[in-house]
Motif scaffolding. Structure first.
Motif, PDB file in Angstrom:
ATOM      1  N   SER A 171       4.068  -7.802  11.499  1.00  0.00           N
ATOM      2  CA  SER A 171       4.735  -6.931  12.450  1.00  0.00           C
ATOM      3  C   SER A 171       5.804  -7.729  13.186  1.00  0.00           C
ATOM      4  CB  SER A 171       3.718  -6.389  13.458  1.00  0.00           C
ATOM      5  OG  SER A 171       4.374  -5.785  14.548  1.00  0.00           O
ATOM      6  N   PRO A 172       6.993  -7.147  13.378  1.00  0.00           N
ATOM      7  CA  PRO A 172       8.003  -7.865  14.159  1.00  0.00           C
ATOM      8  C   PRO A 172       7.560  -8.044  15.618  1.00  0.00           C
ATOM      9  CG  PRO A 172       8.732  -5.625  13.701  1.00  0.00           C
ATOM     10  CD  PRO A 172       7.467  -5.848  12.929  1.00  0.00           C
ATOM     11  N   GLU A 173       6.611  -7.217  16.059  1.00  0.00           N
ATOM     12  CA  GLU A 173       6.100  -7.283  17.424  1.00  0.00           C
ATOM     13  C   GLU A 173       4.979  -8.308  17.584  1.00  0.00           C
ATOM     14  OE1 GLU A 173       4.870  -3.259  18.137  1.00  0.00           O
ATOM     15  OE2 GLU A 173       6.814  -2.507  17.505  1.00  0.00           O
ATOM     16  N   TRP A 174       4.437  -8.781  16.455  1.00  0.00           N
ATOM     17  CA  TRP A 174       3.296  -9.709  16.510  1.00  0.00           C
ATOM     18  C   TRP A 174       3.357 -10.602  15.269  1.00  0.00           C
ATOM     19  CZ3 TRP A 174      -2.492  -7.900  16.385  1.00  0.00           C
ATOM     20  CH2 TRP A 174      -3.310  -8.918  16.865  1.00  0.00           C
ATOM     21  N   GLN A 175       4.393 -11.444  15.219  1.00  0.00           N
ATOM     22  CA  GLN A 175       4.643 -12.236  14.014  1.00  0.00           C
ATOM     23  C   GLN A 175       3.579 -13.293  13.747  1.00  0.00           C
ATOM     24  OE1 GLN A 175       8.744 -13.420  13.386  1.00  0.00           O
ATOM     25  NE2 GLN A 175       9.457 -11.659  14.586  1.00  0.00           N
ATOM     26  N   ASP A 176       2.797 -13.649  14.762  1.00  0.00           N
ATOM     27  CA  ASP A 176       1.699 -14.592  14.561  1.00  0.00           C
ATOM     28  C   ASP A 176       0.372 -13.865  14.381  1.00  0.00           C
ATOM     29  OD1 ASP A 176       3.347 -16.839  14.773  1.00  0.00           O
ATOM     30  OD2 ASP A 176       3.184 -16.841  16.957  1.00  0.00           O
ATOM     31  N   GLY A 177       0.428 -12.523  14.311  1.00  0.00           N
ATOM     32  CA  GLY A 177      -0.779 -11.718  14.157  1.00  0.00           C
ATOM     33  C   GLY A 177      -1.205 -11.633  12.699  1.00  0.00           C
ATOM     34  N   PRO A 178      -2.116 -10.724  12.399  1.00  0.00           N
ATOM     35  CA  PRO A 178      -2.613 -10.571  11.029  1.00  0.00           C
ATOM     36  C   PRO A 178      -1.490 -10.248  10.039  1.00  0.00           C
ATOM     37  CG  PRO A 178      -3.930  -9.288  12.570  1.00  0.00           C
ATOM     38  CD  PRO A 178      -2.741  -9.782  13.327  1.00  0.00           C
ATOM     39  N   GLU A 179      -1.631 -10.780   8.843  1.00  0.00           N
ATOM     40  CA  GLU A 179      -0.681 -10.493   7.771  1.00  0.00           C
ATOM     41  C   GLU A 179      -1.193  -9.306   6.968  1.00  0.00           C
ATOM     42  OE1 GLU A 179       0.598 -13.993   5.500  1.00  0.00           O
ATOM     43  OE2 GLU A 179      -0.209 -15.194   7.164  1.00  0.00           O
ATOM     44  N   LEU A 180      -0.262  -8.500   6.486  1.00  0.00           N
ATOM     45  CA  LEU A 180      -0.574  -7.358   5.628  1.00  0.00           C
ATOM     46  C   LEU A 180      -0.255  -7.777   4.195  1.00  0.00           C
ATOM     47  CD1 LEU A 180      -1.355  -4.333   5.510  1.00  0.00           C
ATOM     48  CD2 LEU A 180       1.081  -3.829   5.707  1.00  0.00           C
ATOM     49  N   LEU A 181      -1.283  -7.867   3.352  1.00  0.00           N
ATOM     50  CA  LEU A 181      -1.113  -8.255   1.949  1.00  0.00           C
ATOM     51  C   LEU A 181      -0.890  -7.008   1.109  1.00  0.00           C
ATOM     52  CD1 LEU A 181      -1.280 -10.289  -0.436  1.00  0.00           C
ATOM     53  CD2 LEU A 181      -3.755  -9.880  -0.428  1.00  0.00           C
ATOM     54  N   LEU A 182       0.229  -6.940   0.398  1.00  0.00           N
ATOM     55  CA  LEU A 182       0.500  -5.843  -0.536  1.00  0.00           C
ATOM     56  C   LEU A 182      -0.167  -6.219  -1.854  1.00  0.00           C
ATOM     57  CD1 LEU A 182       4.235  -5.141   0.372  1.00  0.00           C
ATOM     58  CD2 LEU A 182       2.172  -4.054   1.283  1.00  0.00           C
ATOM     59  N   GLU A 183      -1.379  -5.742  -2.035  1.00  0.00           N
ATOM     60  CA  GLU A 183      -2.303  -6.168  -3.095  1.00  0.00           C
ATOM     61  C   GLU A 183      -2.165  -5.271  -4.330  1.00  0.00           C
ATOM     62  OE1 GLU A 183      -4.648  -7.750  -5.406  1.00  0.00           O
ATOM     63  OE2 GLU A 183      -4.992  -8.634  -3.429  1.00  0.00           O
ATOM     64  N   PRO A 184      -1.824  -5.841  -5.501  1.00  0.00           N
ATOM     65  CA  PRO A 184      -1.679  -5.036  -6.713  1.00  0.00           C
ATOM     66  C   PRO A 184      -2.995  -4.743  -7.438  1.00  0.00           C
ATOM     67  CG  PRO A 184      -1.106  -7.296  -7.223  1.00  0.00           C
ATOM     68  CD  PRO A 184      -1.431  -7.243  -5.741  1.00  0.00           C
ATOM     69  N   ALA A 185      -4.105  -4.780  -6.723  1.00  0.00           N
ATOM     70  CA  ALA A 185      -5.428  -4.593  -7.329  1.00  0.00           C
ATOM     71  C   ALA A 185      -5.577  -3.314  -8.148  1.00  0.00           C
ATOM     72  CB  ALA A 185      -6.521  -4.653  -6.267  1.00  0.00           C
ATOM     73  N   PRO A 186      -5.004  -2.160  -7.733  1.00  0.00           N
ATOM     74  CA  PRO A 186      -5.200  -0.950  -8.538  1.00  0.00           C
ATOM     75  C   PRO A 186      -4.682  -1.083  -9.975  1.00  0.00           C
ATOM     76  CG  PRO A 186      -4.328  -0.367  -6.396  1.00  0.00           C
ATOM     77  CD  PRO A 186      -4.273  -1.876  -6.503  1.00  0.00           C
ATOM     78  N   ASN A 187      -3.774  -2.013 -10.204  1.00  0.00           N
ATOM     79  CA  ASN A 187      -3.234  -2.224 -11.550  1.00  0.00           C
ATOM     80  C   ASN A 187      -4.153  -3.073 -12.425  1.00  0.00           C
ATOM     81  OD1 ASN A 187      -0.919  -0.839 -10.774  1.00  0.00           O
ATOM     82  ND2 ASN A 187       0.102  -2.701 -10.107  1.00  0.00           N
ATOM     83  N   HIS A 188      -5.118  -3.747 -11.806  1.00  0.00           N
ATOM     84  CA  HIS A 188      -5.937  -4.719 -12.539  1.00  0.00           C
ATOM     85  C   HIS A 188      -7.436  -4.523 -12.380  1.00  0.00           C
ATOM     86  CE1 HIS A 188      -2.105  -6.718 -12.890  1.00  0.00           C
ATOM     87  NE2 HIS A 188      -2.018  -6.763 -11.577  1.00  0.00           N
ATOM     88  N   PHE A 189      -7.837  -3.668 -11.448  1.00  0.00           N
ATOM     89  CA  PHE A 189      -9.257  -3.498 -11.150  1.00  0.00           C
ATOM     90  C   PHE A 189      -9.530  -2.008 -10.975  1.00  0.00           C
ATOM     91  CE2 PHE A 189     -12.850  -3.899  -7.980  1.00  0.00           C
ATOM     92  CZ  PHE A 189     -13.781  -4.405  -8.888  1.00  0.00           C
ATOM     93  N   GLU A 190     -10.071  -1.397 -12.013  1.00  0.00           N
ATOM     94  CA  GLU A 190     -10.240   0.060 -12.049  1.00  0.00           C
ATOM     95  C   GLU A 190     -10.985   0.630 -10.839  1.00  0.00           C
ATOM     96  OE1 GLU A 190      -9.551   3.871 -13.479  1.00  0.00           O
ATOM     97  OE2 GLU A 190      -8.633   1.983 -14.080  1.00  0.00           O
ATOM     98  N   PRO A 191     -12.061  -0.005 -10.352  1.00  0.00           N
ATOM     99  CA  PRO A 191     -12.721   0.559  -9.170  1.00  0.00           C
ATOM    100  C   PRO A 191     -11.802   0.685  -7.959  1.00  0.00           C
ATOM    101  CG  PRO A 191     -14.187  -0.977 -10.251  1.00  0.00           C
ATOM    102  CD  PRO A 191     -12.848  -1.112 -10.924  1.00  0.00           C
ATOM    103  N   CYS A 192     -10.876  -0.245  -7.803  1.00  0.00           N
ATOM    104  CA  CYS A 192      -9.921  -0.162  -6.698  1.00  0.00           C
ATOM    105  C   CYS A 192      -9.008   1.050  -6.881  1.00  0.00           C
ATOM    106  CB  CYS A 192      -9.092  -1.442  -6.616  1.00  0.00           C
ATOM    107  SG  CYS A 192      -7.940  -1.446  -5.233  1.00  0.00           S
ATOM    108  N   LYS A 193      -8.561   1.275  -8.100  1.00  0.00           N
ATOM    109  CA  LYS A 193      -7.703   2.424  -8.396  1.00  0.00           C
ATOM    110  C   LYS A 193      -8.459   3.731  -8.142  1.00  0.00           C
ATOM    111  CE  LYS A 193      -4.928   4.434 -12.079  1.00  0.00           C
ATOM    112  NZ  LYS A 193      -4.503   4.333 -13.465  1.00  0.00           N
ATOM    113  N   VAL A 194      -9.717   3.805  -8.580  1.00  0.00           N
ATOM    114  CA  VAL A 194     -10.534   5.009  -8.380  1.00  0.00           C
ATOM    115  C   VAL A 194     -10.712   5.275  -6.890  1.00  0.00           C
ATOM    116  CG1 VAL A 194     -12.852   5.977  -8.700  1.00  0.00           C
ATOM    117  CG2 VAL A 194     -11.690   4.843 -10.611  1.00  0.00           C
TER     118      VAL A 194
END
Length: 131
Positions: free
Chosen positions: A45-68
């Protein structure tokens, strides 16, 4: 113990990067190439640059339960996660101007106001304002 990383499943990391930075205003923090054309791609977040990071995780492409799971949440209309904002109505109006589609307009629910939008990457995201 503290939260430093929050993962959100996406099917197209580049599309997600554009949406989350250009529409939502997040800032790219890390972009490290991984095997198979994937990336360790995090935003803050630009408001909290030292805060938690948001990971854009490609899991639905590689792990069917995540996609489901992602598909089931989307079909049911449930948000995958939520972002806190100062003014839900303002964010709703700003995002509508940018072409973001909302499935729930700003609605007061007890001590909060919420709205839900489609992130175009397979997820509903809820905005929350504490009243």
């Amino acid at each position: 113990m503290k939260v430093t990383l929050i993962s959100i499943p996406v099917r197209d990391q580049e599309k997600a990067l554009r949406f989350y930075t250009e529409k939502l205003g997040f800032i790219k923090k890390l972009d490290t190439p991984l095997e198979g054309g994937n990336r360790w791609l995090t935003l803050v977040s630009p408001e909290w640059q030292d805060g938690p990071e948001l990971l854009l995780e490609p899991a639905p492409n590689h792990f069917e339960p995540c996609k489901v799971y992602q598909d089931a949440l989307m079909k049911a209309g449930f948000p995958y996660t939520q972002f806190d904002v100062e003014d839900v109505q303002h964010e709703h109006d700003r995002l509508i101007e940018l072409g973001v589609e909302f499935s729930m307009k700003p609605t007061q629910m007890g001590t909060v106001k919420v709205a839900v939008f489609n992130d175009t990457c397979g997820n509903n995201i809820q905005l929350v304002e504490e009243l």
